[in-house]
Structures are given as structure tokens and as C-alpha cells.
Design a protein around this motif. Structure first.
Motif, short mmCIF file in Angstrom:
data_model
loop_
_atom_site.label_atom_id
_atom_site.label_comp_id
_atom_site.label_asym_id
_atom_site.label_seq_id
_atom_site.Cartn_x
_atom_site.Cartn_y
_atom_site.Cartn_z
N PRO A 146 4.61 16.94 3.81
CA PRO A 146 4.69 16.56 2.39
C PRO A 146 6.03 15.93 2.07
N ALA A 147 6.04 15.01 1.14
CA ALA A 147 7.25 14.26 0.82
C ALA A 147 8.36 15.16 0.30
N ASP A 148 7.99 16.20 -0.47
CA ASP A 148 9.05 17.09 -1.01
C ASP A 148 9.75 17.84 0.11
N GLU A 149 9.01 18.27 1.12
CA GLU A 149 9.63 18.97 2.24
C GLU A 149 10.54 18.04 3.03
N PHE A 150 10.14 16.78 3.18
CA PHE A 150 11.00 15.84 3.88
C PHE A 150 12.32 15.65 3.12
N GLN B 19 0.81 -1.20 0.00
CA GLN B 19 0.00 0.00 0.00
C GLN B 19 0.85 1.26 0.00
N SER B 20 2.16 1.14 0.37
CA SER B 20 2.98 2.34 0.53
C SER B 20 3.99 2.49 -0.60
N THR B 21 3.85 1.71 -1.69
CA THR B 21 4.87 1.74 -2.74
C THR B 21 4.66 2.86 -3.73
N ALA B 22 3.45 3.38 -3.87
CA ALA B 22 3.21 4.44 -4.85
C ALA B 22 3.87 5.73 -4.39
N LEU B 23 4.57 6.39 -5.30
CA LEU B 23 5.26 7.63 -4.96
C LEU B 23 4.29 8.80 -4.98
N PRO B 24 4.36 9.69 -3.99
CA PRO B 24 3.53 10.90 -4.02
C PRO B 24 3.86 11.73 -5.25
N VAL B 25 2.87 12.42 -5.77
CA VAL B 25 3.07 13.17 -7.00
C VAL B 25 4.13 14.25 -6.85
N GLU B 26 4.28 14.82 -5.63
CA GLU B 26 5.23 15.92 -5.45
C GLU B 26 6.68 15.50 -5.52
N ILE B 27 6.96 14.17 -5.48
CA ILE B 27 8.34 13.71 -5.65
C ILE B 27 8.48 12.63 -6.72
N GLY B 28 7.36 12.11 -7.19
CA GLY B 28 7.42 11.01 -8.14
C GLY B 28 8.19 11.34 -9.40
N PHE B 29 8.12 12.59 -9.85
CA PHE B 29 8.79 12.98 -11.09
C PHE B 29 10.31 12.84 -10.98
#
Length: 621
Positions: free
Chosen positions: A45-49, A11-21
Motif C-alpha cells: 500500500p502507498a501509505d506503508e511505502f 494511467q498512473s497519475t491518480a493518487l491512491p486514496v490512502e495517501i491522496g489526502f
């Protein structure tokens, strides 16, 4: 930061859109996936992390974003004069200099995710990084930013701003001259009149100090608060103004890195002056965490610490804001404790004052006495004032934006802030958490610092008593009295302390207080005796309680020297009055990084590590 996690669930393998690119631009998908899991565990948010943990460089991130969107990346965007401070920085969008050039963007968090979902291509848009956006706004709006930092309080709430006119300075000077004339020509009558007039202030100070001593305010929390989950913690902004602080800049970064708080939820801002190249170069030589940014304040007057803080304050992204000095070493759990304390307090509690304690106690006789003074002030007096609801002269707060920040023209900005918070209906409470500070170890440095403090107390006392009727309505009678005691009482007691002490001792030792004096003379002598001895007790008792709470009984032999130490404070007060008339807004800079001892062991240990690192960097290959 090291990423070492167990095998992620499906369930946690999909990358968030803000870092997937980023996976399309050379960044390992597994690293991005694990960062996304950690970001969810912290609640950011993943990008901030990624950015705040330096897992991806800021420029690399936004260049990849520009490539992904097929938009130009601007390293030094030239903005229109209509760019807004701070909104352009906080929102991450600003108009470019040419009206046809469109906008430059530096989206982050949810705004970045929305931007990537809509996928705008072409058109009048460009990409830059948040740091480059901030620098561009400062280039475009520098004079206006400098004006706002210096004048926002005075323009929006002039009744609460420092406005020490030449007329007020003249009145203070005439008062000092008249007192000096009276002492020379009729000392007994002058001192009697002054004692009668100032007695209520002095007695108020004595009562407050003794009352605070009997209240139980330990240096650590009385009960252990449950540890909050990282996801529930708010973003915390840290602001530190640095000027010529190359000796302690690396130590400050190390101290902030030790905070027990999610790095992705820290918003650290270091504010420098334009002419301070040495501190800037020192910071640039350090690998700063991604949650730390350097802000160079635009040129402007006055050249004070509160003006520099006002430059950074509008950019604060945190729910709470804490102010640290360049030499501070806060307790690692301080921010978590502050969040927990705020959660259980009324909404009008705007500030938690932490305990400042001197670390380089054994540097000299002066630092030993400074340690005793700070222990009495921050471990006994201020916590007691907070408990009884009195105004406090020190503070830093999360409602600073609402009250227009610090007074840039007041050279003891915290003293003014404490009274201003009280006038606006806010309260200050105690935070039983320690922050280590470095005390001046030489008399010259100590005197310059204390002269600035006493000058600032006069500025604060004069500014907030311009309209005593308004002050009384805002505070009520008892808090109004407390404010007078903590402003005018501190200043005037310091000014007359050696005079009253010398004349009192002269009278009693010379036999002036004879047994068969008139009734009025006996009353006067009894009054002076009460003030003298209760004042001495009010100096010694809080110090003894403070040494007990800090387990510093080895400093007890130095307590009898406190009356002489406060004689030096009196000299600083007179110097402050002179400087008030000759250099009203001059900021006497205190140099740090000279400590030779450390009670905690942290300061010297890190100083040695800094020296070793620098020697390796400068060694020839």
C-alpha cells in the motif's frame, strides 16, 4: 530514499486514496505520485511505502489524517482495560478508557483506504499513530503482556516447557556426588561402569560428527536461484532483542539497512528492557528507518532474551520471521535466499538455520579457536544433521506463534526450540548464507557465555526427557536417539571429558593396559581406546572440513589445541551445573562491540563511522 523516476504515464497519475489526502496538507503531489508508482512496483500500500521510507513522518501522517477527517489526534491515548494485545495493535483500533469516549484508531493499508472512503465525521472516534497505539496498549496491558511472554508456553503446552523442579536438581546433584565419590574410592570400576553406560551416547555423537563431515554442504548455494520480483516477496519480520548494546546498536541498524530486500516489506522490531536507558538513547539518536520500531518489554520475570522475544512475536506482521542478535551482520541476500528456499520445501519445514561465522577471528587465541568451533558446528555438523533429518538444537522460525514462542525460562532458547519443533513434527533445514558474529575475546566473558549455554543444555535435556515414552512416540526411534545424543550427549560428554581423558592416558602410559591382561580387561581397554581415538578424530575431522570450506587454512595450526579448548568447555559445563542449582534462570549477559579485528572489514569500518558521527554530534557549535 531518493525519488527519481521518468515521466509517469497518464494511467498512473491518480493518487491512491490512502495517501491522496496528504496533498491537501502541504505534501507535494508529485512526490506522492512517484511514491505511489514505487509502492505498486513493490506490491505494498502507498501509505506503508511512504512511512517505511521516511518520506513522511508517522506523526505528521496521522495528524494530517485526523485533520482531514475532522477527528481529534491523541498523542497519548488512555485505553480501557479491555484493550486487547496483540489484536488492538495489529488491527489499529482500541477502546478508550471512558466507555463514553469511544475508540481510538490507527488504520493502515487497506483498512485506511476503507476508512477514508467511508469518511466518518464526529462521533466517539479519535486518531493516533500506530507507534502511539502500541505504546498505549503496553501501558494499559503491561502486566498481562509480561505474564504472557513468560508463561504462555507453560500454560498452553506444559509438557513442552522448562519445568526443572527442585527434585530434579536434587537428583542431578546426588548423581554428581555419587560419581565423585566413586572416582575417589574406586576410579577404575566407576569409570568402567560410566563408560559402559554412556558409551552409546558418545558413540552416537562421534558417528554423527563424522557422518556430517562427509556430506557435501558448501557455504554458498550449489545452484543460483532466480531473483524473485519484489512484488512477489512476502513481508519479513526481523526481531532483535537488545540489552545494554549501545556499542553495537548503530552497527545493527546499518547491517539491516544493507539487506537486499524491499524496505517497505521489512517489519523490524528491536526489543529493549525498561531499565536499559543507554541503548534506548543510542537508538533515539539515530534516524531509524520507518520500517523499524522500538518495543520496550514490560517489567517481569525472568529477565531473559526469550521473554523479550516473546513480547514482540505476537506483533509480527510478516509471513516469515528471522531472529538476529545485536552483534549480527547478515549477508545482504539472506532473506531473499530464505524465501526462495522455503518456496521449494515441504510445508512441515518450519526453520532455515543460517551459517554463523566469527568475524573477529584474530582478536585472540580464544577467538581463533571459537572460529574453528563455529565453522565445524555451522558449516559441517548442523547442515549434516539437517540433511539426514535429525533434530537440531538451533533455530528461529515462522511457525513460532503456533508453538507458543520461545521458552522464557530456558537460557539457551534455541536449543529448546530445535527439539520442540522436532517433537511437533516440524523440520529444520540448512540455509547456506552467512551471518557474521562477534566472539568473546577474553576468557572471563567466554566462560560466562559458555556457562549459560551449558546450563541451558541441561535445562533442555531434562525438560524434554521428563516423559521419554512421549518423546519416543513423537520422534521415532532414530530421531529419539539423535535427540538424546544432542542433549544429554553434549552435556555428559562435556562433564566427563577431562576425567575420561586423564584416566585413559594414566592407564595406558602407566602400563595398566598390559599385554597379558584378562579377556574382560582387554575388552575394556579396547573399548576405551576406541572411544578415545574416535572421539579425537571426531573433533579434528569436522574442523578440517570446515576450515577447507571457509578457506581458513591459516587456522590449521590451531586445530591441535581443540582438545584443550574443549577442556575449557568442560569447566563451563561444571560451572553450569553449579549455577543450575544456585541461579537456575540467571541470564549471563555477553557484552558486544569490543572486536579489535574484522575478517570482513565491515565491522571495524562501520564502528569508525559511528565514532565519527557521535563526535560531530557532541561537538560544540
Amino acid at each position: 530514499m531518493k525519488l527519481g523516476l521518468a515521466e509517469p504515464s497518464p494511467q498512473s497519475t491518480a493518487l491512491p486514496v490512502e495517501i491522496g489526502f496528504l496533498a491537501h496538507h502541504g505534501h507535494p503531489p508529485e512526490t506522492l505520485r512517484q511514491a505511489a508508482i514505487l509502492a505498486r512496483s513493490v506490491g505494498v500500500p502507498a501509505d506503508e511505502f511512504l512511512l517505511k521510507h521516511n518520506l513522511v513522518g508517522e506523526d505528521d501522517f496521522y495528524r494530517a489524517l485526523a485533520t482531514e477527517l475532522q477527528l481529534p489526534f491523541l498523542a497519548a491515548p488512555r485505553l480501557s482495560r479491555s484493550a486487547h494485545y496483540p489484536n488492538s495493535v495489529l488491527a489499529g483500533i482500541a477502546p478508550l478508557g471512558n466507555r463514553k469516549s469511544g475508540f481510538v484508531m490507527a488504520p493502515r493499508g487497506e483498512a485506511l483506504a476503507r476508512f477514508l472512503r467511508t469518511r466518518p465525521r464526529g462521533g466517539p472516534l479519535a486518531i493516533t499513530s500506530p507507534s502511539r497505539m502500541r505504546e498505549a496498549v503496553f501501558r494499559a496491558r503491561g502486566p498481562w503482556i509480561a505474564h504472557r511472554a513468560a508463561s504462555d508456553l507453560a500454560e498452553r503446552t506444559p509438557d513442552l516447557a522448562t519445568d526443572l523442579s527442585y527434585a530434579q536438581i536434587a537428583v542431578l546433584s546426588i548423581g554428581v556426588a555419587l560419581i565423585s565419590f566413586g572416582i575417589c574410592h574406586a576410579p577404575e570400576a566407576t569409570v568402567t561402569i560410566m563408560g559402559a553406560a554412556l558409551g552409546p551416547l558418545f558413540l552416537g555423537m562421534i558417528v554423527l560428527r563424522l557422518a556430517a563431515s562427509i556430506l557435501n554442504n558448501p557455504i554458498e548455494p550449489k545452484t543460483q536461484l532466480p531473483r524473485a520480483e519484489d512484488t512477489g516477496l512476502p513481508v519479513y519480520t526481523i526481531i532483535a532483542a537488545l540489552y545494554r548494546e549501545k556499542r553495537v546498536a548503530a552497527r545493527l541498524i546499518h547491517a539491516l539497512s544493507r539487506l537486499d530486500y524491499p524496505a517497505a516489506k521489512l517489519d523490524i522490531k528491536l526489543v529493549l528492557e525498561t531499565d536499559d536507558r543507554e541503548t534506548l538513547e543510542t537508538l533515539q539518536a539515530i534516524e531509524l528507518p520507518g520500517n523499524t520500531e522500538i518495543i520496550v518489554a514490560p517489567k517481569g520475570e525472568p529477565r531473559t532474551k526469550p521473554r523479550a522475544l516473546n513480547v514482540a512475536l505476537p506483533l509480527a506482521r510478516g509471513r516469515f520471521t528471522v531472529i538476529y542478535d545485536a552483534e549480527d551482520v547478515p549477508d545482504p541476500g539472506q532473506l531473499r535466499l530464505a524465501v526462495a528456499r522455503f518456496a521449494g520445501l515441504p510445508r512441515n519445514v518450519a526453520c532455515l538455520q543460517a551459517r554463523l561465522t566469527i568475524d573477529n577471528t584474530d582478536d585472540s587465541w580464544l577467538t581463533r579457536l571459537f572460529t574453528i568451533e563455529y565453522a565445524a558446528l555451522f558449516d559441517v555438523f548442523n547442515p549434516g544433521l539437517a540433511e539426514i533429518g535429525s533434530p537440531i538444537l538451533l533455530g528461529g522460525t515462522s511457525v513460532l506463534k503456533a508453538i507458543h514462542g520461545w521458552d522464557a525460562w530456558n537460557v539457551t532458547e534455541d536449543a529448546d526450540l530445535g527439539i520442540r519443533l522436532a517433537r511437533l513434527g516440524y523440520e529444520v533445514r540448512d540455509l547456506p548464507s552467512s551471518t557474521l558474529e562477534e566472539a568473546p575475546s577474553t576468557l572471563g566473558v567466554w566462560m560466562r557465555q559458555r556457562t549459560r549455554w551449558m546450563k541451558g543444555y541441561v535445562q533442555t535435556a531434562t525438560s524434554h526427557s521428563r516423559k521419554p515414552g512421549a518423546l519416543l512416540r513423537q520422534l521415532g526411534i532414530w530421531r529419539f536417539y539423535g535427540a538424546l545424543v544432542l542433549t544429554w550427549g553434549i552435556v555428559l560428554s562435556a562433564v566427563v571429558y577431562p576425567l575420561f581423558s586423564a584416566l585413559f592416558l594414566t592407564w595406558w602410559l602407566s602400563g595398566t593396559a598390559r599385554l597379558f591382561a584378562s579377556r574382560w580387561e582387554l575388552m575394556g581397554h579396547a573399548y576405551s581406546l576406541t572411544l578415545f581415538f574416535s572421539g579425537a578424530i571426531a573433533i579434528v575431522v569436522p574442523a578440517c572440513f570446515a576450515l577447507h570450506r571457509r578457506r581458513l587454512w591459516r587456522l590449521l595450526p590451531w586445530v591441535p589445541l581443540l582438545p584443550f579448548y574443549y577442556g575449557l568447555v568442560s569447566l563451563a559445563a561444571w560451572r553450569g551445573l553449579w549455577e543450575l542449582a544456585t541461579a537456575t534462570f540467571r541470564w549471563n549477559k555477553t557484552s558486544h562491540g569490543h572486536a579489535r579485528t574484522s575478517r570482513s572489514g565491515l565491522v571495524q569500518k562501520h564502528q569508525a563511522r559511528v565514532v565519527d558521527t557521535r563526535s560531530l554530534k557532541t561537538a560544540p557549535p
